[in-house]
Scaffold this motif. Structure first.
Motif, mmCIF file in Angstrom:
data_model
loop_
_atom_site.group_PDB
_atom_site.id
_atom_site.type_symbol
_atom_site.label_atom_id
_atom_site.label_comp_id
_atom_site.label_asym_id
_atom_site.label_seq_id
_atom_site.Cartn_x
_atom_site.Cartn_y
_atom_site.Cartn_z
ATOM 1 N N ALA A 8 1.172 -0.854 0.152
ATOM 2 C CA ALA A 8 -0.174 -0.381 0.689
ATOM 3 C C ALA A 8 0.826 0.832 0.282
ATOM 4 C CB ALA A 8 -1.295 -0.077 1.088
ATOM 5 N N LEU A 9 2.469 1.389 0.774
ATOM 6 C CA LEU A 9 2.907 2.094 0.936
ATOM 7 C C LEU A 9 3.696 2.939 -0.596
ATOM 8 C CD1 LEU A 9 4.818 2.104 4.269
ATOM 9 C CD2 LEU A 9 2.845 3.618 3.450
ATOM 10 N N GLN A 10 4.007 1.330 -1.137
ATOM 11 C CA GLN A 10 4.646 1.813 -2.233
ATOM 12 C C GLN A 10 3.651 1.967 -3.411
ATOM 13 O OE1 GLN A 10 5.973 -2.033 -3.421
ATOM 14 N NE2 GLN A 10 8.428 -2.197 -1.959
ATOM 15 N N LYS A 11 2.508 1.910 -3.882
ATOM 16 C CA LYS A 11 1.436 2.454 -4.338
ATOM 17 C C LYS A 11 1.086 3.880 -3.814
ATOM 18 C CE LYS A 11 -1.158 -1.864 -4.879
ATOM 19 N NZ LYS A 11 -2.113 -2.524 -4.909
ATOM 20 N N LEU A 12 1.311 4.601 -3.147
ATOM 21 C CA LEU A 12 1.284 5.847 -2.856
ATOM 22 C C LEU A 12 2.292 6.689 -3.232
ATOM 23 C CD1 LEU A 12 -0.899 5.680 0.761
ATOM 24 C CD2 LEU A 12 -1.825 6.543 -1.361
ATOM 25 N N LEU A 13 3.706 5.816 -2.209
ATOM 26 C CA LEU A 13 4.988 6.695 -2.715
ATOM 27 C C LEU A 13 4.980 6.505 -3.727
ATOM 28 C CD1 LEU A 13 6.349 5.811 0.953
ATOM 29 C CD2 LEU A 13 5.543 7.473 -0.003
ATOM 30 N N PRO A 14 6.242 7.966 -4.757
ATOM 31 C CA PRO A 14 6.294 8.228 -6.086
ATOM 32 C C PRO A 14 7.794 6.517 -5.750
ATOM 33 C CG PRO A 14 7.063 9.907 -4.728
ATOM 34 C CD PRO A 14 6.129 9.366 -3.523
ATOM 35 N N SER A 15 7.734 6.253 -7.379
ATOM 36 C CA SER A 15 8.988 5.173 -6.912
ATOM 37 C C SER A 15 10.328 6.475 -7.767
ATOM 38 C CB SER A 15 8.762 4.136 -8.506
ATOM 39 O OG SER A 15 8.148 5.568 -10.170
ATOM 40 N N LYS A 16 10.338 7.248 -7.635
ATOM 41 C CA LYS A 16 11.133 8.147 -7.332
ATOM 42 C C LYS A 16 11.480 9.750 -7.024
ATOM 43 C CE LYS A 16 13.578 9.813 -12.060
ATOM 44 N NZ LYS A 16 13.477 10.131 -13.871
ATOM 45 N N LEU A 17 12.931 9.865 -6.484
ATOM 46 C CA LEU A 17 13.052 11.502 -6.271
ATOM 47 C C LEU A 17 12.745 12.277 -6.846
ATOM 48 C CD1 LEU A 17 15.646 11.190 -3.262
ATOM 49 C CD2 LEU A 17 12.999 10.877 -2.737
ATOM 50 N N PRO A 18 12.256 13.250 -6.838
ATOM 51 C CA PRO A 18 11.939 15.173 -7.626
ATOM 52 C C PRO A 18 13.625 15.099 -7.915
ATOM 53 C CG PRO A 18 10.993 14.991 -5.545
ATOM 54 C CD PRO A 18 10.890 13.831 -5.704
ATOM 55 N N PRO A 19 14.061 15.461 -9.126
ATOM 56 C CA PRO A 19 15.454 16.206 -9.420
ATOM 57 C C PRO A 19 16.407 16.451 -8.423
ATOM 58 C CG PRO A 19 14.300 16.113 -11.581
ATOM 59 C CD PRO A 19 13.391 15.798 -9.963
ATOM 60 N N SER A 20 14.718 17.681 -6.938
ATOM 61 C CA SER A 20 15.621 18.924 -6.475
ATOM 62 C C SER A 20 15.779 18.029 -4.684
ATOM 63 C CB SER A 20 14.591 19.678 -5.940
ATOM 64 O OG SER A 20 13.203 18.907 -5.197
ATOM 65 N N LEU A 21 15.032 16.988 -4.948
ATOM 66 C CA LEU A 21 15.243 15.822 -3.397
ATOM 67 C C LEU A 21 17.062 14.763 -3.761
ATOM 68 C CD1 LEU A 21 12.079 14.888 -1.655
ATOM 69 C CD2 LEU A 21 13.640 17.181 -1.132
ATOM 70 N N SER A 22 17.218 14.479 -4.996
ATOM 71 C CA SER A 22 18.555 13.722 -5.296
ATOM 72 C C SER A 22 19.471 14.133 -5.273
ATOM 73 C CB SER A 22 18.252 13.806 -6.914
ATOM 74 O OG SER A 22 19.261 12.752 -6.974
ATOM 75 N N SER A 23 19.811 12.827 -4.594
ATOM 76 C CA SER A 23 21.730 13.550 -3.759
ATOM 77 C C SER A 23 22.909 13.397 -5.373
ATOM 78 C CB SER A 23 21.790 12.723 -2.193
ATOM 79 O OG SER A 23 21.969 11.657 -3.241
ATOM 80 N N ARG A 24 22.460 12.926 -5.927
ATOM 81 C CA ARG A 24 23.179 13.004 -7.087
ATOM 82 C C ARG A 24 23.613 14.020 -7.909
ATOM 83 N NH1 ARG A 24 20.046 8.041 -10.397
ATOM 84 N NH2 ARG A 24 20.798 9.966 -12.163
ATOM 85 N N PRO A 25 24.665 14.272 -9.299
ATOM 86 C CA PRO A 25 24.990 15.212 -9.706
ATOM 87 C C PRO A 25 23.874 15.393 -10.820
ATOM 88 C CG PRO A 25 27.197 14.073 -10.047
ATOM 89 C CD PRO A 25 25.871 13.176 -9.174
ATOM 90 N N GLY A 26 23.403 17.414 -10.810
ATOM 91 C CA GLY A 26 22.475 17.324 -12.222
ATOM 92 C C GLY A 26 22.958 18.858 -12.399
ATOM 93 N N ASN A 27 22.064 19.819 -13.210
ATOM 94 C CA ASN A 27 22.826 20.818 -13.715
ATOM 95 C C ASN A 27 22.657 21.766 -12.523
ATOM 96 O OD1 ASN A 27 20.261 22.472 -12.605
ATOM 97 N ND2 ASN A 27 18.510 21.594 -14.509
ATOM 98 N N LEU A 28 23.134 22.728 -12.802
ATOM 99 C CA LEU A 28 23.035 23.736 -11.314
ATOM 100 C C LEU A 28 22.081 24.380 -10.142
ATOM 101 C CD1 LEU A 28 25.277 26.177 -9.617
ATOM 102 C CD2 LEU A 28 24.787 27.666 -11.467
ATOM 103 N N TYR A 29 21.186 24.757 -11.223
ATOM 104 C CA TYR A 29 20.066 24.883 -10.479
ATOM 105 C C TYR A 29 19.267 23.779 -9.369
ATOM 106 C CZ TYR A 29 21.209 28.329 -13.238
ATOM 107 O OH TYR A 29 21.999 29.069 -14.424
ATOM 108 N N GLN A 30 19.633 22.424 -10.130
ATOM 109 C CA GLN A 30 18.965 21.268 -9.192
ATOM 110 C C GLN A 30 19.520 21.641 -8.150
ATOM 111 O OE1 GLN A 30 19.692 18.482 -12.568
ATOM 112 N NE2 GLN A 30 17.314 18.612 -12.852
ATOM 113 N N VAL A 31 21.053 21.332 -7.854
ATOM 114 C CA VAL A 31 22.137 21.092 -6.778
ATOM 115 C C VAL A 31 21.675 21.690 -5.743
ATOM 116 C CG1 VAL A 31 24.072 21.199 -6.492
ATOM 117 C CG2 VAL A 31 23.340 19.751 -7.912
ATOM 118 N N LEU A 32 21.501 23.508 -6.069
ATOM 119 C CA LEU A 32 21.317 24.677 -5.417
ATOM 120 C C LEU A 32 19.963 24.116 -4.637
ATOM 121 C CD1 LEU A 32 22.814 27.863 -7.496
ATOM 122 C CD2 LEU A 32 23.678 26.251 -5.519
#
Length: 113
Positions: A8-32
């Motif tokens: 039930a939780l897996q259905k409610l939660l998104p399978s992928k974090l939005p770019p703004s919450l990711s800890s991976r590299p991204g464009n400058l504005y996503q990181v900031l």
């Protein structure tokens, strides 16, 4: 019962974090956008600098204007290149969308032979 709750939780939660919450590299504005005050005061560098063996380089962010939930915007800062300040005054940080960015100071990456 635990499987039912997990399912039930897996259905409610998104399978992928939005770019703004990711800890991976991204464009400058996503990181900031991951930091308070939209990254003002953070040190950021282009990930390609490390691949080229360039160490001790970063932009210290002094001002930002982020748009579209941190996907686009403008950022200003002072450049430090190989440990030495280059910018006397804040300037627009170039390549915000063009290159991958990461928080911190650039470090040379080892090339696997």
């Amino acid at each position: 019962m635990a499987n039912a709750v997990t399912s039930a939780l897996q259905k409610l939660l998104p399978s992928k974090l939005p770019p703004s919450l990711s800890s991976r590299p991204g464009n400058l504005y996503q990181v900031l956008s991951r930091y308070t005050q939209d990254g003002v005061g953070q040190r950021v560098h282009q990930t390609r600098w490390g691949m080229k063996g360039i160490e001790g380089c970063y932009w210290e962010v002094t001002r930002t204007k982020l748009k579209l939930e941190g996907q686009h915007g403008k950022a200003w800062g002072k450049l430090v290149w190989k440990g030495k300040p280059v910018s006397k005054r804040e300037e627009l940080i170039p390549g915000g969308l063009k290159y991958g960015w990461q928080q911190g100071v650039s470090q040379a990456q080892k090339v696997h032979s």
